[in-house]
Design an enzyme around this catalytic site. Structure first.
Site, PDB file in Angstrom:
ATOM      1  N   TYR A 181     -16.195 -13.800 -16.868  1.00 34.14           N
ATOM      2  CA  TYR A 181     -17.185 -14.869 -16.729  1.00 34.14           C
ATOM      3  C   TYR A 181     -17.806 -14.863 -15.339  1.00 34.14           C
ATOM      4  O   TYR A 181     -17.801 -15.865 -14.627  1.00 34.14           O
ATOM      5  CB  TYR A 181     -16.535 -16.207 -17.061  1.00 34.14           C
ATOM      6  CG  TYR A 181     -15.927 -16.193 -18.441  1.00 34.14           C
ATOM      7  CD1 TYR A 181     -16.733 -16.248 -19.571  1.00 34.14           C
ATOM      8  CD2 TYR A 181     -14.550 -16.074 -18.608  1.00 34.14           C
ATOM      9  CE1 TYR A 181     -16.184 -16.198 -20.842  1.00 34.14           C
ATOM     10  CE2 TYR A 181     -13.993 -16.025 -19.881  1.00 34.14           C
ATOM     11  CZ  TYR A 181     -14.814 -16.090 -20.993  1.00 34.14           C
ATOM     12  OH  TYR A 181     -14.268 -16.031 -22.252  1.00 34.14           O
ATOM     13  N   CYS A 182     -18.357 -13.727 -14.972  1.00 27.17           N
ATOM     14  CA  CYS A 182     -18.939 -13.505 -13.650  1.00 27.17           C
ATOM     15  C   CYS A 182     -20.403 -13.129 -13.812  1.00 27.17           C
ATOM     16  O   CYS A 182     -20.798 -12.570 -14.842  1.00 27.17           O
ATOM     17  CB  CYS A 182     -18.164 -12.389 -12.935  1.00 27.17           C
ATOM     18  SG  CYS A 182     -18.848 -11.869 -11.347  1.00 27.17           S
ATOM     19  N   GLY A 183     -21.204 -13.427 -12.803  1.00 28.37           N
ATOM     20  CA  GLY A 183     -22.596 -13.019 -12.843  1.00 28.37           C
ATOM     21  C   GLY A 183     -22.762 -11.514 -12.908  1.00 28.37           C
ATOM     22  O   GLY A 183     -23.803 -11.012 -13.338  1.00 28.37           O
TER      23      GLY A 183
END
Length: 221
Positions: free
Chosen positions: A72-74
């Site tokens: 759940y990271c950019g």
């Protein structure tokens, strides 16, 4: 008294401005040290499903790319690009290995069993399945960091002098060679010795170009 209070507020602002102005820009990559002692062949890791303990000595004469990943990271958009990198450079001996971690912004939460569904249905979603080996979730910095990452970090200087915001640092002890964020990358040569380290925001296209240049130079030796 009022003048003193005013100065006390202004001074930190000036100091912050000075640090930001004089901070050196991050490099996209760094060469690893030439006098590295040891190889990745001394280490091992448990696969994501927990069914197999893989010894890295099973990758002799391969060019191994270690990546600390998060769901759940950019930068999770790099996952499909890593698939493409694995597919395109596999004929040249490249092996991509992913190591999920929850130390940066808590962007790798949940159990090991939740990682693949998260990738498939959430980020990057659209049925995504990694075509490279993922290992069980673990730390890459601090007291409980995985030993192979201790070795990799000590083998290569970091491309950035900035450690990052203290609100994002949850591990102890903090060291200058520590990984700064998700999706940093280390390339290990065919002799098991680290050769290159990339800043996490370096585009995969640049990483690919750097690897191809390295392979060309290696062939000329």
């Amino acid at each position: 008294m009022t003048a003193w209070l005013g100065a006390s507020y202004v001074l930190p602002i000036l100091l912050v401005s000075f640090v930001q102005t004089n901070a050196k820009p991050e490099k996209t990559k760094m060469d690893c040290y030439k006098d590295v002692k040891g190889t990745i062949y001394e280490y091992e890791a448990l696969t994501l499903n927990g069914n197999e303990r893989i010894q890295f000595k099973q990758y002799p004469r391969k060019h191994v790319l270690f990546v600390n990943v998060a769901t759940y990271c950019g930068l999770t958009a790099q996952y499909p690009e890593l698939n493409s990198l694995q597919e395109e450079l596999k004929p040249l001996g490249l092996v991509v290995l992913g190591f999920p971690c929850n130390q940066f912004g808590k962007q790798g939460p949940g159990e090991n069993s939740e990682i693949l569904p998260g990738l498939k249905y959430v980020r990057p979603g659209r049925g995504y399945v990694p075509n490279f080996q993922l290992f069980e979730k673990g730390d890459v910095n601090g007291e409980k960091e995985q030993k192979v990452f201790t070795f990799l970090k000590l083998s290569c200087p970091h491309p950035s002098e900035v450690l990052g915001s203290f609100r994002h640092i949850s591990w102890d002890p903090v060291k200058v060679h520590d990984i700064r964020w998700n999706f940093e990358k280390f390339l290990v040569g065919p002799d098991g010795v680290p050769v290159l380290r990339w800043f996490h925001r370096t585009p995969i296209s640049t990483v690919k170009e750097d690897i191809l240049v390295y392979l060309k130079q290696l062939k000329m030796k």
